[in-house]
Design a protein around this motif. Structure first.
Motif, PDB file in Angstrom:
ATOM      1  N   TRP A   3      17.489   8.499   0.296  1.00 20.95           N
ATOM      2  CA  TRP A   3      16.222   9.014   0.807  1.00 20.95           C
ATOM      3  C   TRP A   3      15.427   9.636  -0.328  1.00 20.95           C
ATOM      4  O   TRP A   3      15.931  10.498  -1.053  1.00 20.95           O
ATOM      5  N   SER A   4      14.183   9.181  -0.475  1.00 22.82           N
ATOM      6  CA  SER A   4      13.275   9.740  -1.469  1.00 22.82           C
ATOM      7  C   SER A   4      11.997  10.158  -0.750  1.00 22.82           C
ATOM      8  O   SER A   4      11.256   9.298  -0.255  1.00 22.82           O
ATOM      9  N   PRO A   5      11.707  11.447  -0.674  1.00 22.95           N
ATOM     10  CA  PRO A   5      10.521  11.890   0.074  1.00 22.95           C
ATOM     11  C   PRO A   5       9.207  11.575  -0.627  1.00 22.95           C
ATOM     12  O   PRO A   5       8.162  11.517   0.015  1.00 22.95           O
ATOM     13  N   GLU A   6       9.250  11.344  -1.955  1.00 27.88           N
ATOM     14  CA  GLU A   6       8.008  11.159  -2.703  1.00 27.88           C
ATOM     15  C   GLU A   6       7.542   9.699  -2.657  1.00 27.88           C
ATOM     16  O   GLU A   6       7.598   8.966  -3.660  1.00 27.88           O
ATOM     17  N   ALA A   7       7.108   9.280  -1.484  1.00 30.52           N
ATOM     18  CA  ALA A   7       6.506   7.962  -1.284  1.00 30.52           C
ATOM     19  C   ALA A   7       5.318   8.159  -0.366  1.00 30.52           C
ATOM     20  O   ALA A   7       5.424   8.841   0.656  1.00 30.52           O
ATOM     21  N   TYR A   8       4.186   7.567  -0.736  1.00 35.11           N
ATOM     22  CA  TYR A   8       2.930   7.831  -0.033  1.00 35.11           C
ATOM     23  C   TYR A   8       2.242   6.527   0.349  1.00 35.11           C
ATOM     24  O   TYR A   8       2.087   5.624  -0.493  1.00 35.11           O
ATOM     25  N   ALA A   9       1.843   6.424   1.599  1.00 41.71           N
ATOM     26  CA  ALA A   9       0.901   5.365   1.973  1.00 41.71           C
ATOM     27  C   ALA A   9      -0.414   5.682   1.262  1.00 41.71           C
ATOM     28  O   ALA A   9      -0.752   6.846   1.036  1.00 41.71           O
ATOM     29  N   CYS A  10      -1.144   4.655   0.881  1.00 39.94           N
ATOM     30  CA  CYS A  10      -2.382   4.874   0.144  1.00 39.94           C
ATOM     31  C   CYS A  10      -3.365   3.745   0.433  1.00 39.94           C
ATOM     32  O   CYS A  10      -3.037   2.771   1.102  1.00 39.94           O
ATOM     33  N   ASP A  11      -4.559   3.892  -0.118  1.00 41.43           N
ATOM     34  CA  ASP A  11      -5.608   2.881   0.011  1.00 41.43           C
ATOM     35  C   ASP A  11      -5.836   2.273  -1.368  1.00 41.43           C
ATOM     36  O   ASP A  11      -6.524   2.873  -2.201  1.00 41.43           O
ATOM     37  N   PRO A  12      -5.237   1.106  -1.658  1.00 39.15           N
ATOM     38  CA  PRO A  12      -5.380   0.522  -2.993  1.00 39.15           C
ATOM     39  C   PRO A  12      -6.834   0.300  -3.407  1.00 39.15           C
ATOM     40  O   PRO A  12      -7.192   0.500  -4.574  1.00 39.15           O
ATOM     41  N   GLY A  60      12.885  12.333 -13.365  1.00 40.42           N
ATOM     42  CA  GLY A  60      12.021  13.105 -12.477  1.00 40.42           C
ATOM     43  C   GLY A  60      11.959  12.595 -11.064  1.00 40.42           C
ATOM     44  O   GLY A  60      11.159  13.086 -10.254  1.00 40.42           O
ATOM     45  N   VAL A  61      12.797  11.616 -10.726  1.00 35.51           N
ATOM     46  CA  VAL A  61      12.786  11.020  -9.386  1.00 35.51           C
ATOM     47  C   VAL A  61      13.547  11.913  -8.424  1.00 35.51           C
ATOM     48  O   VAL A  61      14.684  12.327  -8.692  1.00 35.51           O
ATOM     49  N   GLU A  62      12.941  12.196  -7.292  1.00 36.30           N
ATOM     50  CA  GLU A  62      13.580  12.994  -6.247  1.00 36.30           C
ATOM     51  C   GLU A  62      14.224  12.040  -5.243  1.00 36.30           C
ATOM     52  O   GLU A  62      13.523  11.360  -4.491  1.00 36.30           O
ATOM     53  N   VAL A  63      15.559  11.974  -5.241  1.00 36.25           N
ATOM     54  CA  VAL A  63      16.271  11.066  -4.346  1.00 36.25           C
ATOM     55  C   VAL A  63      17.656  11.641  -4.080  1.00 36.25           C
ATOM     56  O   VAL A  63      18.237  12.319  -4.929  1.00 36.25           O
ATOM     57  N   GLU A  64      18.189  11.359  -2.883  1.00 39.91           N
ATOM     58  CA  GLU A  64      19.511  11.858  -2.521  1.00 39.91           C
ATOM     59  C   GLU A  64      20.202  10.857  -1.612  1.00 39.91           C
ATOM     60  O   GLU A  64      19.566  10.032  -0.948  1.00 39.91           O
ATOM     61  N   LEU A  65      21.532  10.939  -1.610  1.00 39.63           N
ATOM     62  CA  LEU A  65      22.342  10.122  -0.704  1.00 39.63           C
ATOM     63  C   LEU A  65      22.405  10.818   0.647  1.00 39.63           C
ATOM     64  O   LEU A  65      22.661  12.018   0.719  1.00 39.63           O
ATOM     65  N   GLY A  79       0.795  -1.224   0.000  1.00 35.40           N
ATOM     66  CA  GLY A  79       0.000   0.000   0.000  1.00 35.40           C
ATOM     67  C   GLY A  79       0.823   1.267   0.000  1.00 35.40           C
ATOM     68  O   GLY A  79       0.504   2.228   0.696  1.00 35.40           O
ATOM     69  N   VAL A  80       1.896   1.283  -0.807  1.00 34.57           N
ATOM     70  CA  VAL A  80       2.740   2.477  -0.924  1.00 34.57           C
ATOM     71  C   VAL A  80       2.921   2.821  -2.395  1.00 34.57           C
ATOM     72  O   VAL A  80       3.217   1.949  -3.217  1.00 34.57           O
ATOM     73  N   VAL A  81       2.726   4.079  -2.724  1.00 33.37           N
ATOM     74  CA  VAL A  81       3.033   4.603  -4.056  1.00 33.37           C
ATOM     75  C   VAL A  81       4.334   5.376  -3.931  1.00 33.37           C
ATOM     76  O   VAL A  81       4.420   6.342  -3.178  1.00 33.37           O
ATOM     77  N   ARG A  82       5.366   4.942  -4.645  1.00 36.78           N
ATOM     78  CA  ARG A  82       6.670   5.595  -4.568  1.00 36.78           C
ATOM     79  C   ARG A  82       7.196   5.851  -5.978  1.00 36.78           C
ATOM     80  O   ARG A  82       6.711   5.280  -6.949  1.00 36.78           O
ATOM     81  N   THR A  83       8.210   6.701  -6.061  1.00 31.94           N
ATOM     82  CA  THR A  83       8.773   7.036  -7.365  1.00 31.94           C
ATOM     83  C   THR A  83      10.200   6.535  -7.540  1.00 31.94           C
ATOM     84  O   THR A  83      10.681   6.448  -8.670  1.00 31.94           O
ATOM     85  N   TYR A  84      10.891   6.198  -6.444  1.00 33.70           N
ATOM     86  CA  TYR A  84      12.272   5.732  -6.547  1.00 33.70           C
ATOM     87  C   TYR A  84      12.311   4.213  -6.579  1.00 33.70           C
ATOM     88  O   TYR A  84      11.827   3.542  -5.663  1.00 33.70           O
TER      89      TYR A  84
END
Length: 366
Positions: free
Chosen positions: A141-150, A113-118, A48-53
């Motif tokens: 660390w990638s801040p663009e990850a969201y818990a969600c309701d599938p 377009g992925v936001e990630v850093e060491l 149940g997580v939507v992430r970009t990295y």
């Protein structure tokens, strides 16, 4: 039931409903069938997580970035609360070569377009207080990850699809597919101009009915739960360890994933292995009882990258092999399939990893 439809989508999970939504909104006559209830397959088996990295896979990251924006739009358009809540994604590095791999691919990730850093081991502990910094050399660390309701996401796509004119039918399994595009179900036959296979764990079997081979297979997974210690942050980010151990907050508990038992490994031995890895990575969880959460099946491809394309010999389009990452890619997959059906395919899709098959069975990745 004996009818005709421009496009028949087989599979009512997050991928199938996204495809039906995009097709119907483009003015295409669309009928979707699911053998059970909407979202009753692999869509309900994830963390149940939507992430970009996605480490090592900037192509999937590009699809996920595109999809995350679409989820925010879907919530606005339908008024359905998708449960999106930012938690972030933390990837732990225990060896220097893992850091080197991250740095080699960083430019490709950011270009997608992925936001990630060491970040340092100390920063990793700041994001997830359960981490033992002495076991780490660094983290991503990638801040663009969201818990969600599938389930809510499936409902949102289904509502938007029906609003645009699509017809969705549940409890209607496909039993056979004729070469001329006639699809057989217990309720009657349907002649489809184009068939779209988005059947998740059943995708290879549905495709085989149409004499199409998809290099995807079914992989069973188990999700586990344990109690959260008092020192745990709420919410904990989704955190991935090189052992494949991953955790995140689940209400007032912690959700754990680490695959399934090996072929020659008993379930008890596997649970013991998970518990030992959990205690090593997160000392505060040592001795905590690990319990079964839920089980399910995923559709997986040989390289873990989704297979999206069109058969060269017949009007049969497929979107399968998402390997547990379909929730993160569904909106973009719906757009790509829509364009394949409408003949709009182009360089933008090629850059996003669309795959097709050579008649000999080999995959052509463009």
């Amino acid at each position: 039931m004996s009818e005709h439809t421009e496009v028949l989508v087989i599979g009512g999970g997050v991928i199938g409903t996204s495809i039906a939504c995009r097709l119907a909104e483009a003015g295409v006559g669309t009928l979707l069938l699911d053998r059970g209830a909407l979202g009753s397959g692999s869509s309900g088996t994830t963390a149940g997580v939507v992430r970009t990295y996605f480490p090592g896979n900037a192509l999937t990251g590009g699809l996920a970035v595109r999809s995350l924006a679409a989820y925010h739009d879907l919530a606005d358009r339908t008024g359905i609360d998708l449960g999106l809540r930012r938690v972030g994604f933390l990837v732990l590095f225990t060896e220097a070569d893992q850091v080197a791999d991250f740095q080699r691919e960083l430019a490709d990730q950011r270009a997608a377009g992925v936001e990630v850093e060491l970040v340092s081991a100390a920063d990793a502990v700041r994001y997830n207080p359960l981490v033992d910094p002495d076991t780490l050399v660094a983290a991503a660390w990638s801040p663009e990850a969201y818990a969600c309701d599938p389930a809510a996401i499936v409902r949102g796509f289904a509502a938007a699809a029906e609003r645009a004119g699509a017809v969705l039918r549940t409890g209607t399994p496909v039993t056979a597919i004729d070469p001329d595009g006639v699809v057989h179900t217990p309720a009657g036959d349907i002649r489809a101009g184009t068939i779209v296979c988005a059947a998740g764990p059943w995708a290879d079997r549905v495709a085989a009915m149409a004499d199409v081979h998809l290099p995807v297979s079914t992989y069973p997974i188990d999700m586990l739960l344990t109690e959260a210690p008092a020192v745990a942050a709420n919410p904990l980010p989704m955190t991935l360890h090189p052992s494949s151990l991953r955790i995140r907050s689940w209400g007032d508990r912690i959700l754990i994933g680490m695959g399934r038992p090996a072929p020659d490994e008993s379930r008890e031995a596997w649970l013991d292995r998970v518990s030992r890895q959990l205690a090593t990575t997160y000392p505060a969880l040592a001795g905590h009882r690990v319990e079964h959460g839920w089980s399910g099946d995923l559709d997986v491809s040989p390289d873990g990258t989704a297979v999206i394309g069109r058969d060269p010999f017949r009007p049969f389009v497929y979107a399968a092999g998402f390997s547990g990452q379909g929730l993160c890619q569904a909106p973009a997959a719906g757009e790509i399939v829509r364009d394949l059906v409408l003949g709009r395919e182009g360089n933008s899709h090629d850059r996003l990893g669309v795959q097709r098959f050579h008649p000999s069975g080999g995959v052509l990745r463009r």
